[in-house]
Scaffold this active site. Sequence first.
Site, PDB file in Angstrom:
ATOM      1  CB  CYS A 334       3.439   8.362  -1.056  1.00 13.35           C
ATOM      2  SG  CYS A 334       3.354   6.413  -0.873  1.00 13.35           S
ATOM      3  NE  ARG A 363       2.503   0.383   5.881  1.00 14.85           N
ATOM      4  CZ  ARG A 363       3.763   0.820   5.702  1.00 14.85           C
ATOM      5  NH1 ARG A 363       4.888  -0.122   5.998  1.00 14.85           N
ATOM      6  NH2 ARG A 363       4.033   2.057   5.322  1.00 14.85           N
ATOM      7  CD  GLN A 381       4.934   5.472   6.846  1.00 16.14           C
ATOM      8  OE1 GLN A 381       4.119   6.155   6.336  1.00 16.14           O
ATOM      9  NE2 GLN A 381       5.809   4.494   6.315  1.00 16.14           N
ATOM     10  CG  ASP A 383       6.067   9.109   4.725  1.00 19.58           C
ATOM     11  OD1 ASP A 383       7.157   8.983   4.425  1.00 19.58           O
ATOM     12  OD2 ASP A 383       4.948   8.349   4.306  1.00 19.58           O
ATOM     13  CG  HIS A 385       6.080  11.762  -0.274  1.00 23.52           C
ATOM     14  ND1 HIS A 385       5.376  11.621   0.937  1.00 23.52           N
ATOM     15  CD2 HIS A 385       6.460  10.719  -0.359  1.00 23.52           C
ATOM     16  CE1 HIS A 385       4.996  10.402   1.275  1.00 23.52           C
ATOM     17  NE2 HIS A 385       5.965   9.623   0.372  1.00 23.52           N
ATOM     18  CE  LYS A 471      14.666  -0.263  -0.615  1.00 19.05           C
ATOM     19  NZ  LYS A 471      13.331  -0.580   0.260  1.00 19.05           N
ATOM     20  CG  HIS A 517       8.560   7.929  -1.695  1.00 19.97           C
ATOM     21  ND1 HIS A 517       7.339   7.352  -1.307  1.00 19.97           N
ATOM     22  CD2 HIS A 517       8.734   7.827  -2.980  1.00 19.97           C
ATOM     23  CE1 HIS A 517       6.638   7.273  -2.600  1.00 19.97           C
ATOM     24  NE2 HIS A 517       7.644   7.530  -3.527  1.00 19.97           N
TER      25      HIS A 517
END
Length: 647
Positions: A334, A363, A381, A383, A385, A471, A517
């Site tokens: 992000c 991570r 991910q 991912d 946005h 969320k 997100h």
Amino acid sequence: MIQLTFPDNSVRDYDKGITGTQVVGGISKSLQKKTLAMALDGELRDLADPILESSRIEFINRDDPRALELIRHDAAHVMAEAVQELWPGTQVTIGPVIENGFYYDFKRDTPFTPDDLPKIEKKMKQIVDRNAKFTKEVWSRNDAKAYFEEKGEAYKVELIDAIPEEEDVKIYRQGEWLDLCRGPHMVSTNQIGQAFKLMKVAGAYWRGDSDNEMLTRIYGTAWSNDKDLKAYLHMLEEAEKRDHRKLGREMDLYHFQEEGPGVVFWHHKGWQLFRSLTDYMRRRLEGDYQEVNAPQILDKSLWETSGHWDWYHENMFVTETEDHRIFAIKPMNCPGHVQIFKHGLKSYRDLPLRMAEFGAVSRYEPSGALHGLMRVRAFTQDDAHIFCIEDQMAEECHKINDLILSVYKHFGFEEVVVKLSTRPEKRVGSDEVWDHAETVMTEVLKEIEERSGGKIKTGILEGEGAFYGPKFEYTLRDAIGREWQCGTTQVDFNLPERFGAFYVDSDGDKKKPVMIHRAICGSLERFLGILIENFAGHFPLWLAPQQFVVASITSEANDYAEEVYRELTKAGLRGEMDLRNEKINYKVREHSVGKVPVILVVGKREAEERAVNIRRLGSRDQTPLSLSEAVSTLCEEAIAPDLKEER
């Protein structure tokens, strides 16, 4: 007097201090026999507890889902008693209820082994049949410590010292045996029933600290009836067969090794599976999302601005260069996406701007937490946005929801639960902003259930939202009933403000965008692990990493087998030839273990007739087809579901 309100909303007056046992006994003796405990204003309590104030009262029987926690809690106590009867001198430490069961940690000079479990189980059944009453006593701190010190229970003494001064020291007896416990418990041991089983033994450090002594942990499971116990044990058997780590080896998909703990070494077939997933996801995003790629490594200052340096530093891989600059490998995509949004002036006409990345993130996870593809240190991910104005937020949440549900359906997941996680105690942003976001998302959640005709279940997770916004969490159920939380939709007021991101509104003013997100699979590695286990390695043809094998019966058919292989690969199918000088049954068995969905068997006769015999994974039958029919049939079957819908 106090007033008790019953589930049918009737209200009755009682003397203050009356027990639940007296209340239920006054209603019906048959109801009393079925009752395990009570709930006062939703809190589980011993049936024998005195009721001191007006409350809403419920009686808990075996059919109540809340009864499982009581059954498992009491089973843990019975297990501890059984162990101490069989091996006097064993110290009992802690024994909580966990998902699907319970455990107890023990200190014994000779650690327990799996061979001890049948003996303990047998003794537990005897204790259950004794039907000893559970009784609660409140002891003084000094008396409790003196009692356990005399018994040599050093761990219990330590637990007593940890109890806050204002709290009572509660002791529960079951017959002659007793233990330190907060409760509540059922009325007697017989109410546990016989639907329990001890599962395994393991080592466990006292209080989870590796600096402390190693104890022996015994795990068990308990259910309200034999049917549920058998169903759970069957599910575990199925889960073992479907274990993605085992199937990953058999299918030659990937491996892990010590030099790269928690990072995946993808083999050719596994990488093909990964690419099939990403190719599918890219097609689903085409036309709506801009695919981007943010840097893998960024200066510490960016992570300080985003807040990750303070909140997530212990999970980040960090390096310092010779010029003393500190960098971190990205754990999230992000912050990078905000930088891309900020590059160049954005107008309200540009919104919503949907930005997607198959972003590789890293991570740090403790080595003990690593678990195949399900828990790794480096993953990708899916991912995205979405930068939008507030008025677009509801519509964008619906678009995301429709996409997520459609993707899950294509992978065979029909049972999905969507839950809204609301504001946590520690959060950023004003209450007015949170009120607006939660109002919008609550309405969206209601519409999600209505539009699905009740097929999609919804719920609220109070206080479980991210610190920067509420969320949606998407949980799917696999082929053997396990639940996996995968997709999320998170509204963020924090990051755009921290980075000074803005768009120019119609009136020429600078406005802060709402940042949403979005993840569908979440970690692609974990999602593939879920898919491997859901399909037990038997993937639909469009997704299978290896779609076919052409296997010759005799060397006389090798030339024709090569021709069949060429025709199939020319048509876009993925496969191999097996021309080895081995018996055909051996070849079929080997490729079946590798979960190849289609084996095309060819011999001298098939070569003469320009035909094949198709054998499907899991079936002993063979279907004869002409070569042209086989190619067209398999090509049609190998079309991905999203492409079929477009036809």
